[in-house]
Design an enzyme around this catalytic site. Structure first.
Site, PDB file in Angstrom:
ATOM      1  N   HIS A  87       0.818  -1.217   0.000  1.00 15.88           N
ATOM      2  CA  HIS A  87       0.000   0.000   0.000  1.00 15.88           C
ATOM      3  C   HIS A  87       0.855   1.271   0.000  1.00 15.88           C
ATOM      4  O   HIS A  87       0.406   2.333   0.427  1.00 15.88           O
ATOM      5  CB  HIS A  87      -0.990   0.015   1.172  1.00 15.88           C
ATOM      6  CG  HIS A  87      -2.090  -1.001   0.991  1.00 15.88           C
ATOM      7  ND1 HIS A  87      -3.219  -0.754   0.268  1.00 15.88           N
ATOM      8  CD2 HIS A  87      -2.189  -2.294   1.415  1.00 15.88           C
ATOM      9  CE1 HIS A  87      -3.993  -1.830   0.263  1.00 15.88           C
ATOM     10  NE2 HIS A  87      -3.383  -2.789   0.937  1.00 15.88           N
TER      11      HIS A  87
ATOM     12  N   GLU B 116      -7.598  -0.654 -14.719  1.00 16.35           N
ATOM     13  CA  GLU B 116      -8.204  -0.933 -13.399  1.00 16.35           C
ATOM     14  C   GLU B 116      -9.023   0.272 -12.925  1.00 16.35           C
ATOM     15  O   GLU B 116     -10.136   0.124 -12.432  1.00 16.35           O
ATOM     16  CB  GLU B 116      -7.118  -1.215 -12.348  1.00 16.35           C
ATOM     17  CG  GLU B 116      -6.335  -2.485 -12.561  1.00 16.35           C
ATOM     18  CD  GLU B 116      -7.058  -3.746 -12.098  1.00 16.35           C
ATOM     19  OE1 GLU B 116      -8.075  -3.635 -11.387  1.00 16.35           O
ATOM     20  OE2 GLU B 116      -6.590  -4.834 -12.478  1.00 16.35           O
TER      21      GLU B 116
ATOM     22  N   ASP C 171       1.740  -3.768  -9.474  1.00 14.15           N
ATOM     23  CA  ASP C 171       1.457  -5.074 -10.072  1.00 14.15           C
ATOM     24  C   ASP C 171       1.784  -5.101 -11.563  1.00 14.15           C
ATOM     25  O   ASP C 171       2.431  -6.024 -12.058  1.00 14.15           O
ATOM     26  CB  ASP C 171      -0.011  -5.445  -9.864  1.00 14.15           C
ATOM     27  CG  ASP C 171      -0.413  -5.398  -8.405  1.00 14.15           C
ATOM     28  OD1 ASP C 171       0.489  -5.293  -7.553  1.00 14.15           O
ATOM     29  OD2 ASP C 171      -1.609  -5.459  -8.109  1.00 14.15           O
TER      30      ASP C 171
ATOM     31  N   SER D 121      -5.110 -10.138 -12.362  1.00 14.70           N
ATOM     32  CA  SER D 121      -5.668  -9.124 -13.264  1.00 14.70           C
ATOM     33  C   SER D 121      -4.560  -8.309 -13.933  1.00 14.70           C
ATOM     34  O   SER D 121      -4.628  -8.033 -15.134  1.00 14.70           O
ATOM     35  CB  SER D 121      -6.663  -8.222 -12.534  1.00 14.70           C
ATOM     36  OG  SER D 121      -6.085  -7.675 -11.396  1.00 14.70           O
TER      37      SER D 121
ATOM     38  N   SER E  68      -2.098 -10.908  -8.220  1.00  9.68           N
ATOM     39  CA  SER E  68      -2.305 -10.026  -9.370  1.00  9.68           C
ATOM     40  C   SER E  68      -2.570 -10.732 -10.686  1.00  9.68           C
ATOM     41  O   SER E  68      -1.915 -10.471 -11.697  1.00  9.68           O
ATOM     42  CB  SER E  68      -1.109  -9.096  -9.549  1.00  9.68           C
ATOM     43  OG  SER E  68      -1.011  -8.288  -8.460  1.00  9.68           O
TER      44      SER E  68
HETATM   45  C1  GLA Z   1      -3.007  -4.321  -4.955  1.00  6.41           C
HETATM   46  C2  GLA Z   1      -2.834  -3.134  -5.916  1.00  6.41           C
HETATM   47  C3  GLA Z   1      -1.406  -2.599  -5.873  1.00  6.41           C
HETATM   48  C4  GLA Z   1      -0.947  -2.339  -4.447  1.00  6.41           C
HETATM   49  C5  GLA Z   1      -1.266  -3.530  -3.537  1.00  6.41           C
HETATM   50  C6  GLA Z   1      -0.989  -3.228  -2.098  1.00  6.41           C
HETATM   51  O1  GLA Z   1      -2.253  -5.413  -5.396  1.00  6.41           O
HETATM   52  O2  GLA Z   1      -3.152  -3.511  -7.227  1.00  6.41           O
HETATM   53  O3  GLA Z   1      -1.305  -1.438  -6.657  1.00  6.41           O
HETATM   54  O4  GLA Z   1      -1.478  -1.152  -3.952  1.00  6.41           O
HETATM   55  O5  GLA Z   1      -2.605  -3.955  -3.652  1.00  6.41           O
HETATM   56  O6  GLA Z   1       0.361  -2.999  -1.899  1.00  6.41           O
END
Ligand code: GLA
Length: 384
Positions: free
Chosen positions: A35, A159, A171, A127, A125
């Site tokens: 985050h 997104e 990601d 997506s 991830s």
């Molecule tokens: C998801 C979001 C990322 C990042 C993480 C938390 O994976 O797609 O951009 O913010 O949460 O670190």
């Protein structure tokens, strides 16, 4: 990675003979720095050997014809420039195409068969892997000349605008820029990055999926982001040049504590400390001190759970068991949160014990089997 032959055969089956091209893009892990991306901070992800792959060929029309192997070969088509499809999996294609068109690209219609082995909802991830795969494929197919950095942004904006998650860039960046045996130390403000070798001797990366699907993830994710922005807005009154939490120190945040919503203060404090933990972990990695890296990883989990409020009982439980195992150097929830998996750094000799212990206790407590996911740090998006 899904077998290329499966893609090839299915493509021939649905779209007839003629040569498609093949592309793949991976999911990711993240060692530390959660985050922080949408706050302009640092992250430390790596691409993995679990990916979305596709066979794709232009069809000379304005139609996009899709077959999703992971949805039992569901078929769907849409017209470029037409309305957004209802199915989320098709919206990733639609979004990437629209984002490219808005940047002036001339994207034509195509036929594609795609599928993968990035576990869904595990916080790895899937997506971003799909967006990166579509972006990389269309860039090559229609000679669009987008840079890799632009492709990452196109995925991120897909997104934001077509899925409704205001995610950061981690990601998509990891999926596109990842390199075998390396993690990507990315400055999410400048997008400058280093590829840092990551092959700790005698230590394995263990991923344990809670099998909890993050239904709250997208709405709460956007709430967290807004809480960070609220904190920045308070600081901005005094220092207008501040755009991101990255530019705020803990002292400064504390000085304005009283003017902030207490929840917003707590979230901001987490992010500022998380950036510090990432720095400390990187410094420790340089010295080969993975005991220290592990300590930072545990501290990250505590912060995500108690300050940032994005963990869940299942994730906390798996991390708590880790703390009882001396061979587990560090463990924490990974990704956006509210489910998904725990990433742990474990000495080789202790891996089997830790996994067995988690499996047994997790079943007793939650009456379900957690899934162990084996990963290797691998290359980013590419033609295969
Ligand atoms: C998801 C979001 C990322 C990042 C993480 C938390 O994976 O797609 O951009 O913010 O949460 O670190």
């Amino acid at each position: 990675m899904i077998d290329k032959k499966i893609l090839k055969d299915k493509f021939a089956n649905y779209f007839g003979e003629g040569k498609p091209r093949f592309f793949t893009a991976p999911g990711r892990i993240n060692i530390i720095g959660e985050h922080t991306d949408y706050n302009g901070g640092y992250v430390l992800p790596g691409a993995v050997d679990k990916a979305i792959s596709m066979a794709i060929r232009p069809n000379g029309t304005q139609l996009v014809n899709l077959i999703s192997i992971d949805h039992d070969d569901a078929a769907l088509f849409f017209r470029i420039g037409g309305p957004q499809p209802k199915e989320q999996w098709a919206s990733y294609f639609f979004g990437v195409i629209e984002e490219m068109r808005q940047r002036g690209a001339n994207v034509g219609g195509f036929d594609a068969v795609f599928g993968g082995d990035v576990p869904l909802g595990a916080g790895m991830s899937s997506s971003a892997a799909l967006e990166s795969c579509v972006g990389t494929a269309l860039n090559a197919l229609f000679d669009l000349k987008f840079s890799k950095q632009e492709l990452a942004k196109i995925g991120q904006m897909t997104e934001h605008h077509y899925i409704g998650v205001r995610c950061g860039i981690m990601d998509q960046f990891a999926s596109i820029f990842g390199q075998k045996g390396h993690v990507v130390r990315l400055d999410c403000r400048s997008l400058m990055f280093d590829l840092v070798p990551f092959k700790p001797k005698g230590i394995e990366i263990v991923l344990i999926d809670t099998m909890v699907k993050h239904t709250l993830a997208s709405s709460e994710y956007n709430v967290r982001r807004a809480q960070c922005e609220e904190g920045v807005a308070v600081i901005k009154k005094y220092r207008p040049e501040v755009e991101l939490l990255r530019d705020v120190t803990m002292e400064e945040l504390e000085a304005h504590h009283a003017e902030m919503d207490p929840m917003s203060f707590k979230r901001c404090a987490f992010v500022i400390n998380e950036n510090k933990r990432l720095m400390a972990a990187c410094a420790a990695m340089e010295k080969g001190d993975f005991v220290e890296v592990g300590k930072q990883i545990y501290a990250t989990h505590d912060g995500l759970s108690q300050e940032y409020g994005v963990s869940c009982p299942e994730l906390d439980f798996i991390v708590d068991i880790a703390r009882e195992h001396k061979d587990v150097l560090g463990a924490r929830m990974m990704g956006g949160g509210f489910g998904g998996c725990v990433i742990a750094l474990v000495k080789k000799e202790g891996v089997a014990d830790y996994i067995a212990d988690v499996k047994e206790k997790y079943m007793v407590k939650f009456d379900k089997d957690p899934r162990v996911i084996e990963v290797e740090i691998s290359d980013g998006a590419r033609e295969i």
